[in-house]
Design a protein around this motif. Structure first.
Motif, PDB file in Angstrom:
ATOM      1  N   ALA A 126      62.748 -22.226 148.589  1.00  0.00           N
ATOM      2  CA  ALA A 126      62.938 -22.005 147.154  1.00  0.00           C
ATOM      3  C   ALA A 126      64.310 -22.522 146.745  1.00  0.00           C
ATOM      4  O   ALA A 126      65.275 -22.410 147.484  1.00  0.00           O
ATOM      5  CB  ALA A 126      62.810 -20.526 146.827  1.00  0.00           C
ATOM      6  N   LYS A 127      64.352 -23.118 145.574  1.00  0.00           N
ATOM      7  CA  LYS A 127      65.600 -23.741 145.130  1.00  0.00           C
ATOM      8  C   LYS A 127      66.347 -22.892 144.122  1.00  0.00           C
ATOM      9  O   LYS A 127      67.517 -23.146 143.834  1.00  0.00           O
ATOM     10  CB  LYS A 127      65.292 -25.113 144.505  1.00  0.00           C
ATOM     11  CG  LYS A 127      65.033 -26.200 145.537  1.00  0.00           C
ATOM     12  CD  LYS A 127      66.334 -26.607 146.208  1.00  0.00           C
ATOM     13  CE  LYS A 127      66.086 -27.313 147.538  1.00  0.00           C
ATOM     14  NZ  LYS A 127      67.125 -26.990 148.530  1.00  0.00           N
ATOM     15  N   PRO A 167      67.568 -19.149 151.837  1.00  0.00           N
ATOM     16  CA  PRO A 167      66.760 -18.156 151.126  1.00  0.00           C
ATOM     17  C   PRO A 167      67.510 -16.825 150.988  1.00  0.00           C
ATOM     18  O   PRO A 167      68.368 -16.506 151.810  1.00  0.00           O
ATOM     19  CB  PRO A 167      65.534 -17.976 152.032  1.00  0.00           C
ATOM     20  CG  PRO A 167      65.553 -19.122 152.980  1.00  0.00           C
ATOM     21  CD  PRO A 167      66.967 -19.552 153.113  1.00  0.00           C
ATOM     22  N   GLU A 216      65.128 -10.156 151.662  1.00  0.00           N
ATOM     23  CA  GLU A 216      64.892  -8.826 151.087  1.00  0.00           C
ATOM     24  C   GLU A 216      65.997  -7.864 151.522  1.00  0.00           C
ATOM     25  O   GLU A 216      66.338  -7.800 152.701  1.00  0.00           O
ATOM     26  CB  GLU A 216      63.529  -8.309 151.595  1.00  0.00           C
ATOM     27  CG  GLU A 216      63.059  -7.027 150.941  1.00  0.00           C
ATOM     28  CD  GLU A 216      62.585  -7.255 149.503  1.00  0.00           C
ATOM     29  OE1 GLU A 216      61.853  -8.217 149.275  1.00  0.00           O
ATOM     30  OE2 GLU A 216      62.952  -6.449 148.637  1.00  0.00           O
ATOM     31  N   THR A 256      63.733 -14.683 148.060  1.00  0.00           N
ATOM     32  CA  THR A 256      63.070 -15.960 147.797  1.00  0.00           C
ATOM     33  C   THR A 256      62.332 -16.448 149.040  1.00  0.00           C
ATOM     34  O   THR A 256      62.772 -16.203 150.161  1.00  0.00           O
ATOM     35  CB  THR A 256      64.090 -17.035 147.375  1.00  0.00           C
ATOM     36  OG1 THR A 256      65.080 -17.160 148.404  1.00  0.00           O
ATOM     37  CG2 THR A 256      64.769 -16.675 146.078  1.00  0.00           C
ATOM     38  N   PRO A 257      61.230 -17.138 148.845  1.00  0.00           N
ATOM     39  CA  PRO A 257      60.519 -17.731 149.978  1.00  0.00           C
ATOM     40  C   PRO A 257      61.317 -18.909 150.531  1.00  0.00           C
ATOM     41  O   PRO A 257      62.135 -19.481 149.808  1.00  0.00           O
ATOM     42  CB  PRO A 257      59.202 -18.204 149.363  1.00  0.00           C
ATOM     43  CG  PRO A 257      59.470 -18.350 147.913  1.00  0.00           C
ATOM     44  CD  PRO A 257      60.583 -17.403 147.564  1.00  0.00           C
ATOM     45  N   THR A 292      68.700  -9.076 142.480  1.00  0.00           N
ATOM     46  CA  THR A 292      68.039 -10.365 142.466  1.00  0.00           C
ATOM     47  C   THR A 292      66.749 -10.217 143.260  1.00  0.00           C
ATOM     48  O   THR A 292      66.418  -9.134 143.719  1.00  0.00           O
ATOM     49  CB  THR A 292      68.958 -11.457 143.049  1.00  0.00           C
ATOM     50  OG1 THR A 292      68.309 -12.722 142.938  1.00  0.00           O
ATOM     51  CG2 THR A 292      69.294 -11.198 144.506  1.00  0.00           C
ATOM     52  N   ARG A 293      66.009 -11.302 143.396  1.00  0.00           N
ATOM     53  CA  ARG A 293      64.753 -11.252 144.133  1.00  0.00           C
ATOM     54  C   ARG A 293      64.893 -12.016 145.432  1.00  0.00           C
ATOM     55  O   ARG A 293      65.564 -13.036 145.479  1.00  0.00           O
ATOM     56  CB  ARG A 293      63.640 -11.901 143.323  1.00  0.00           C
ATOM     57  CG  ARG A 293      63.175 -11.079 142.153  1.00  0.00           C
ATOM     58  CD  ARG A 293      61.758 -11.487 141.774  1.00  0.00           C
ATOM     59  NE  ARG A 293      61.232 -10.663 140.694  1.00  0.00           N
ATOM     60  CZ  ARG A 293      61.135 -11.081 139.440  1.00  0.00           C
ATOM     61  NH1 ARG A 293      61.512 -12.291 139.119  1.00  0.00           N
ATOM     62  NH2 ARG A 293      60.635 -10.280 138.522  1.00  0.00           N
ATOM     63  N   ALA A 344      66.754 -18.823 142.000  1.00  0.00           N
ATOM     64  CA  ALA A 344      66.449 -17.398 141.901  1.00  0.00           C
ATOM     65  C   ALA A 344      67.152 -16.846 140.677  1.00  0.00           C
ATOM     66  O   ALA A 344      68.170 -17.385 140.238  1.00  0.00           O
ATOM     67  CB  ALA A 344      66.920 -16.664 143.156  1.00  0.00           C
ATOM     68  N   ALA A 354      68.980  -7.907 146.827  1.00  0.00           N
ATOM     69  CA  ALA A 354      67.627  -8.429 146.646  1.00  0.00           C
ATOM     70  C   ALA A 354      66.600  -7.305 146.710  1.00  0.00           C
ATOM     71  O   ALA A 354      65.764  -7.249 147.590  1.00  0.00           O
ATOM     72  CB  ALA A 354      67.334  -9.498 147.694  1.00  0.00           C
ATOM     73  N   LEU A 383      69.843 -23.350 145.882  1.00  0.00           N
ATOM     74  CA  LEU A 383      70.126 -22.330 146.904  1.00  0.00           C
ATOM     75  C   LEU A 383      70.375 -22.976 148.252  1.00  0.00           C
ATOM     76  O   LEU A 383      69.639 -23.862 148.680  1.00  0.00           O
ATOM     77  CB  LEU A 383      68.945 -21.356 147.017  1.00  0.00           C
ATOM     78  CG  LEU A 383      68.648 -20.488 145.793  1.00  0.00           C
ATOM     79  CD1 LEU A 383      67.442 -19.597 146.069  1.00  0.00           C
ATOM     80  CD2 LEU A 383      69.862 -19.653 145.412  1.00  0.00           C
TER      81      LEU A 383
END
Ligand SMILES: [Cu+2]
Length: 152
Positions: free
Chosen positions: A43-44, A119, A122, A39-40, A36-37, A46, A16, A116
């Motif tokens: 979040a469902k 989450p 990072e 996610t908050p 990937t990023r 990514a 991430a 997901l």
């Protein structure tokens, strides 16, 4: 005549963080910088991004992706429709023509992690398995070994 399906799988870690550079090889395919990023919470979905270089002389195709942290994983593209970016599911997968480089990148082709379970943090490595239609091995027995070799 051969009836063995020529399917190859690479297990890899998407990280991430966009700066991560982790490279994998699978036969004549080179699979670069999966990321990937983060996610908050709540979040469902990514996106997953990666560069695939087909150094072989045979067309190939990314047929599917799997990830334990997502309830469902699809291959998507983004199209501009009436001035709005829309995601489209690619049930046939993503072609990787011989000698070409295919970029899965924000705003275009991507792996979609859906439902997901938690989450994505990072810097967290997330294990993802990519399956390609063809390998370039002469013996079916190479498949397992090759896939294992690409596991970190
Ligand atoms: Cu998508």
């Amino acid at each position: 005549m051969r009836f063995l399906p020529r399917i190859l799988t690479a297990a890899m870690l998407f990280i991430a963080a966009p700066a991560f550079a982790g490279d994998y090889t699978l036969g004549k395919l080179e699979i670069d910088q999966p990321w990937t990023r983060a996610t908050p919470p709540g979040a469902k979905a990514a996106g997953g991004f990666v560069t695939i270089v087909n150094g072989g002389e045979e067309d190939d195709r990314l047929v599917s992706a799997e990830a334990a942290f997502a309830g469902r994983v699809e291959l998507h593209t983004m199209d501009m429709t009436d001035g709005v970016m829309k995601m489209r599911h690619l049930p046939e997968g993503i072609p990787v023509p011989a000698g070409e480089t295919v970029n899965l990148a924000p705003g275009g082709l991507h792996v979609m992690f859906m439902d997901l379970q938690e989450p994505i943090a990072e810097g967290a490595p997330v294990p993802v398995t990519l399956t390609f239609e063809k390998g370039r091995h002469d013996r079916g027995g190479d498949v397992g070994r090759q896939a294992r070799r690409t596991c970190p």
